[in-house]
Each structure stands twice: as C-alpha cells, then as structure tokens.
Write an enzyme that holds these catalytic residues in place. Structure first.
Site, short mmCIF file in Angstrom:
data_model
loop_
_atom_site.label_atom_id
_atom_site.label_comp_id
_atom_site.label_asym_id
_atom_site.label_seq_id
_atom_site.Cartn_x
_atom_site.Cartn_y
_atom_site.Cartn_z
CE1 TYR A 232 -1.23 -0.99 5.88
CE2 TYR A 232 1.02 -1.76 6.21
CZ TYR A 232 -0.34 -2.00 6.20
OH TYR A 232 -0.82 -3.24 6.54
CE LYS B 215 -2.79 -1.84 9.22
NZ LYS B 215 -4.05 -2.44 9.68
#
Length: 193
Positions: A142, A146
């Site tokens: 994740y 990002k």
C-alpha cells in the site's frame, strides 16, 4: 462507496454538484447514490481492470469539472489484476493513471488525487514494481502504491504548469479516517481502529 470517497461524494452532492460515482459494484453504488441523494449517477469502473478504465470515458457525457482519484485499496493476500499488475499498485496507481490520461481532454478545472502519508515509509523499487521478489506484505505494498501516486501527482502538476494548462493537479492526504482500509491491515496500529 466507502470511507473518503463516500464522504467526498456526499459533500459534493450537498453542495449541488452533479456527482458520478465510479464503482466496481453497481448494486452497492446504486445504494450509496440513493443514500447520498442529490444529482448522483453511478457508472461502472474497476481500476484493477484496464478494460473498464478504457470503457469509462464512453459511459459518461460531456466534460468533467473535477476528477477525483480516490483509490485506496489494501489487500490481505498478494494477487495480480486481470492485466497482470500487483493488485495494490494496479488499483491505487496504474488504474487512476490510465483513467486520468484518458479523461484529461475532458477535465476543465482540477484533478485531485488522494495520497497517503504512508508514502513516507517506503522507497520504490523500479526493478520490482509488482513485488514479485522477496516477501510481500499488505501495508508495504500500500505504501509503495501511494508513493507512486505522490510522485505521479507531482509530475502531473509540473507538466500541466509547464504546458500552461488551465487544469490544476492536487494531492491530498485525508489524515486518519474511519474507512475499511483498517479492516485488512497486517499492522496492529491500523487494525485496532
């Protein structure tokens, strides 16, 4: 249909905007549109499937004042998108990247991309962007996705300014919010929410 996207759509609808919910699950999207009210439409879009990304522009009419890229998927197990990309990178970065490029000629004002301060906790391995080597873990995947989002958003802003475009690119970090992201984290601090 959840978390930041749902709250954003609700606020925009209450402000009188025509809101298009771009959703994977049309039934849930219709339910959310009914809850949100206002001038809210639902259109199929699965950012982990580039065929739906390519089809999306033909499913809506006219220009878009503000395009909000709000993908924030985090999964418990490593898997690939239908196009062969690591699912977190594919959903959070590659899908919005492709969608934005397809929609750019129709955007009139702003592109807002939701990032995360998680990007500060990682580096991006350009030799292994889909995390095929080594140990895969949900939160690091994740965070990497990002980081890719943040780097892209900055470069998009630079290129739009350089071209003298009337479109502005913005990155935002919503802070800690109640969303379903914490339900699948392998980090205790996130799972405790």
């Amino acid at each position: 249909t959840n978390g930041v996207g749902r709250a954003t759509a609700r606020a925009l609808a209450r402000a009188g905007a025509h809101v298009i919910l771009a959703v994977r699950n049309l039934d849930l999207g219709a339910q959310r549109a009914a809850e949100i009210g206002g001038d809210t439409a639902v259109v199929k879009l699965d950012l982990a499937d580039l065929a739906t990304v390519r089809a999306f522009p033909d499913l809506i009419d006219g220009d878009v004042d503000v395009l909000i890229n709000n993908a924030g998927a985090i999964v418990q197990n490593r898997r690939d998108t239908v196009d062969g990309f690591e699912i977190t990178l594919g959903t959070n970065f590659l899908g919005p990247f492709a969608l934005t490029n397809l929609m750019l000629p129709r955007v009139r004002s702003k592109i807002i991309t939701v990032g995360s301060d998680a990007h500060r906790m990682t580096t991006f391995d350009f030799d292994d962007p889909h995390l095929r080597r080594g140990k895969w873990s949900s939160f690091p995947a994740y965070a990497r996705s990002k980081l890719a989002v943040m780097l892209w958003g900055l470069e998009l802003d630079r290129r739009l300014r350089e071209a003298g475009s009337p479109i502005s690119s913005f990155l935002t970090h919503p802070g800690w919010v109640a969303s379903n992201l914490s339900n699948v984290s392998d980090k205790l601090v996130l799972s405790a929410a």
